[in-house]
Design a protein around this motif. Structure first.
Motif, mmCIF file in Angstrom:
data_model
loop_
_atom_site.group_PDB
_atom_site.id
_atom_site.type_symbol
_atom_site.label_atom_id
_atom_site.label_comp_id
_atom_site.label_asym_id
_atom_site.label_seq_id
_atom_site.Cartn_x
_atom_site.Cartn_y
_atom_site.Cartn_z
ATOM 1 N N LEU A 127 29.190 27.404 -14.376
ATOM 2 C CA LEU A 127 29.905 28.675 -14.201
ATOM 3 C C LEU A 127 28.926 29.845 -14.228
ATOM 4 N N GLN A 128 27.937 29.765 -15.087
ATOM 5 C CA GLN A 128 26.916 30.815 -15.139
ATOM 6 C C GLN A 128 26.118 30.864 -13.834
ATOM 7 N N LEU A 129 25.809 29.704 -13.292
ATOM 8 C CA LEU A 129 25.059 29.660 -12.035
ATOM 9 C C LEU A 129 25.858 30.297 -10.899
ATOM 10 N N GLU A 130 27.160 30.019 -10.862
ATOM 11 C CA GLU A 130 28.021 30.634 -9.854
ATOM 12 C C GLU A 130 28.035 32.153 -10.008
ATOM 13 N N ALA A 131 28.167 32.611 -11.251
ATOM 14 C CA ALA A 131 28.202 34.052 -11.506
ATOM 15 C C ALA A 131 26.886 34.703 -11.115
ATOM 16 N N ARG A 132 25.780 34.059 -11.471
ATOM 17 C CA ARG A 132 24.465 34.615 -11.141
ATOM 18 C C ARG A 132 24.273 34.703 -9.626
ATOM 19 N N ALA A 133 24.737 33.694 -8.915
ATOM 20 C CA ALA A 133 24.611 33.707 -7.459
ATOM 21 C C ALA A 133 25.423 34.838 -6.858
ATOM 22 N N HIS A 134 26.645 35.035 -7.349
ATOM 23 C CA HIS A 134 27.490 36.118 -6.839
ATOM 24 C C HIS A 134 26.836 37.468 -7.083
ATOM 25 N N MET A 135 26.322 37.689 -8.291
ATOM 26 C CA MET A 135 25.654 38.951 -8.620
ATOM 27 C C MET A 135 24.461 39.186 -7.695
ATOM 28 N N ARG A 136 23.680 38.129 -7.492
ATOM 29 C CA ARG A 136 22.472 38.266 -6.675
ATOM 30 C C ARG A 136 22.821 38.594 -5.227
ATOM 31 N N VAL A 137 23.821 37.911 -4.663
ATOM 32 C CA VAL A 137 24.174 38.142 -3.260
ATOM 33 C C VAL A 137 24.769 39.537 -3.075
ATOM 34 N N GLN A 138 25.661 39.949 -3.982
ATOM 35 C CA GLN A 138 26.244 41.283 -3.825
ATOM 36 C C GLN A 138 25.192 42.365 -4.000
ATOM 37 N N ALA A 139 24.248 42.167 -4.911
ATOM 38 C CA ALA A 139 23.165 43.134 -5.088
ATOM 39 C C ALA A 139 22.340 43.253 -3.812
ATOM 40 N N GLU A 140 22.127 42.132 -3.134
ATOM 41 C CA GLU A 140 21.365 42.163 -1.881
ATOM 42 C C GLU A 140 22.150 42.867 -0.785
ATOM 43 N N ILE A 141 23.471 42.656 -0.727
ATOM 44 C CA ILE A 141 24.310 43.386 0.229
ATOM 45 C C ILE A 141 24.177 44.883 -0.013
ATOM 46 N N ASP A 142 24.281 45.284 -1.275
ATOM 47 C CA ASP A 142 24.194 46.710 -1.619
ATOM 48 C C ASP A 142 22.824 47.275 -1.264
ATOM 49 N N ARG A 143 21.779 46.499 -1.513
ATOM 50 C CA ARG A 143 20.424 46.958 -1.186
ATOM 51 C C ARG A 143 20.261 47.138 0.323
ATOM 52 N N LEU A 144 20.725 46.170 1.102
ATOM 53 C CA LEU A 144 20.609 46.262 2.556
ATOM 54 C C LEU A 144 21.389 47.465 3.095
ATOM 55 N N HIS A 145 22.575 47.684 2.541
ATOM 56 C CA HIS A 145 23.360 48.850 2.979
ATOM 57 C C HIS A 145 22.621 50.147 2.653
ATOM 58 N N HIS A 146 22.087 50.242 1.460
ATOM 59 C CA HIS A 146 21.375 51.447 1.037
ATOM 60 C C HIS A 146 20.190 51.726 1.955
ATOM 61 N N GLN A 147 19.549 50.667 2.438
ATOM 62 C CA GLN A 147 18.383 50.816 3.316
ATOM 63 C C GLN A 147 18.752 50.927 4.785
ATOM 64 N N GLY A 148 20.047 50.898 5.092
ATOM 65 C CA GLY A 148 20.479 50.964 6.481
ATOM 66 C C GLY A 148 20.170 49.709 7.260
ATOM 67 N N ALA A 149 20.035 48.586 6.564
ATOM 68 C CA ALA A 149 19.644 47.331 7.215
ATOM 69 C C ALA A 149 20.738 46.272 7.128
ATOM 70 N N LEU A 150 21.957 46.678 6.785
ATOM 71 C CA LEU A 150 23.047 45.707 6.653
ATOM 72 C C LEU A 150 23.560 45.316 8.035
ATOM 73 N N HIS A 151 23.503 44.012 8.349
ATOM 74 C CA HIS A 151 23.989 43.527 9.635
ATOM 75 C C HIS A 151 25.509 43.538 9.659
ATOM 76 N N CYS A 152 26.087 43.378 10.830
ATOM 77 C CA CYS A 152 27.544 43.391 10.946
ATOM 78 C C CYS A 152 28.146 42.316 10.033
ATOM 79 N N PRO A 153 28.951 42.710 9.029
ATOM 80 C CA PRO A 153 29.460 41.742 8.053
ATOM 81 C C PRO A 153 30.395 40.687 8.642
ATOM 82 N N THR A 154 30.937 40.932 9.837
ATOM 83 C CA THR A 154 31.857 39.971 10.442
ATOM 84 C C THR A 154 31.173 39.071 11.464
ATOM 85 N N SER A 155 29.871 39.185 11.597
ATOM 86 C CA SER A 155 29.155 38.328 12.538
ATOM 87 C C SER A 155 28.956 36.942 11.930
ATOM 88 N N ALA A 156 28.954 35.939 12.769
ATOM 89 C CA ALA A 156 28.762 34.573 12.290
ATOM 90 C C ALA A 156 27.440 34.410 11.539
#
Length: 406
Positions: free
Chosen positions: A93-122
């Motif tokens: 359960l901790q591993l799942e939580a850590r993965a979720h935190m890490r992925v969302q943090a990366e989404i936020d970082r990419l958005h902040h840098q203007g590098a977030l790709h289209c979220p609905t793309s395959a």
């Protein structure tokens, strides 16, 4: 075999969009746009960044809870520090939580840098899945279906070529597209939800509509719910209503507007087939899609309003006073904390002015605050800003995490 897979058109997921926006949905879009901007501008950036970390942990807790997994905030905090439980189930359960935190943090970082790709793309959706599962042990990737057992590959859609025997998937009463048709359905999904061709109103609608349709396709053997919630978070950022990560859709979905079971019920309603000639022209019910979108957006608005009330200056300072009292800190500590709330950060040399105390005493007051963890800085002598570890959160935001503390 369920159904005739040779006759499975991608239009099965239509309607994907709401072309004629009902007034009540338009009102929700207007509210989301205005109120998310107010939330975004409510706090200085350093304070907002610290609170976004807090909300990210909350998002993780509630996303896991939707999956039937309870990972209290303290366990999430331990996981982020790589302090894993000896019990294998708790560790997973901790591993799942850590993965979720890490992925969302990366989404936020990419958005902040203007590098977030289209979220609905395959490719982006495959990336979400691959990133979430990349460090998972085999027992968290193992799929059991009757007498069939196999390891799911991170970042791969269901595929008949990869798993002939288990291509038919059932999710309750719903029968998603067959494995051999998933790739075609995802191509159609990507075309219909291409955010580059949408205005902000349609993007906000897509945050909800694509959430359902992705789960309807069920492109992965596991992890579809988590991927869809992370995708919706990314769409909110792309649509300009993400408010720097200061609100969470997962909390709203887990709690519903009135009861926690609403999410499942609304998803099932949007699964319904077209009922008659007045119910759109697609395979699925237009009315069902509209109802789901309206509910989803109402949930989002409710969460933005909830967060706005918590992050109000008066609320924040009042609960910081409670923290100072509970920790037995010098009452003059509030001068520093209020300064940091207003400005976002404070140079250490400003402690005497903020507290009204002599320099040596003011330095001691500041040091005591840092020792509690409520203040920190990027460098040993850098300006201090707010932080919200668990023991601080328990006092400052009891309504936010009451059920997440464990």
């Amino acid at each position: 075999m369920i159904g005739n897979y040779d006759n499975e058109p991608v239009e099965r997921i239509e309607p994907c969009r709401i072309e004629a926006i009902p007034e009540r949905v338009a009102d929700l879009i207007a509210d989301l746009s205005a109120e998310s901007r107010q939330l975004e501008n409510r706090l200085p950036k350093p304070t907002a960044a610290a609170l976004a970390d807090l909300v990210r942990a909350m998002n993780t807790f509630y996303s896991n809870r939707i999956e039937g997994h309870n990972t209290p905030l303290r366990e999430i905090e331990r996981a982020m520090a790589q302090d894993f439980d000896a019990d294998q189930d708790k560790r997973n359960l901790q591993l799942e939580a850590r993965a979720h935190m890490r992925v969302q943090a990366e989404i936020d970082r990419l958005h902040h840098q203007g590098a977030l790709h289209c979220p609905t793309s395959a490719p982006f959706i495959l990336w979400l899945h691959a990133e979430f599962y990349r460090d998972m042990p085999d027992d968290l990737r193992r799929i059991e279906a009757g007498d069939i057992s196999f390891l799911m590959e991170p970042g791969e859609f269901r595929s008949a070529a990869r798993d002939i025997a288990n291509r038919e998937v059932a999710v309750g009463r719903h029968r998603p597209p067959s494995s051999e048709r998933v790739a075609a359905f995802m191509e159609h999904f990507q075309r219909r939800y291409d955010l580059a061709g949408m205005g902000n109103s349609q993007k906000i609608i897509a945050m909800a509509a694509a959430h359902h349709r992705l789960n309807f396709i069920h492109p992965f053997y596991d992890g579809n719910g988590r991927v869809s919630r992370l995708m919706s978070h990314a769409i909110a950022l792309s649509a300009g209503i993400g408010a720097h990560g200061l609100w969470s859709i997962s909390r709203g979905l887990a709690r519903g507007m009135t009861v926690p079971t609403e999410y499942k019920a609304m998803m099932e309603q949007a699964d319904l087939r077209r009922r008659n000639d007045l119910d759109g022209r697609g395979n699925l019910s237009q009315e069902g899609l509209v109802e789901f979108v309206a509910w989803f957006l109402a949930v989002a608005r409710d969460q933005i309003r909830f967060m706005s009330s918590l992050f109000d200056f008066d609320h924040l300072t009042e609960h910081l006073k409670l923290f100072v009292t509970r920790e037995g800190l010098n009452p003059h500590s509030m001068g520093i904390l209020e300064e940091v709330v207003i400005r976002g950060e404070m140079p250490r040399g400003d402690a005497p002015r903020a507290t009204g105390l002599p320099e040596r005493t003011a330095r001691m007051v500041l040091s005591a605050l840092i020792d509690t963890g409520v203040l920190a800085s990027a460098t040993p002598k850098g300006p201090v800003s707010l932080r919200f570890p668990v023991h601080v959160t328990e006092v400052v935001f009891p309504k936010l995490y009451g059920e997440a503390m464990g």
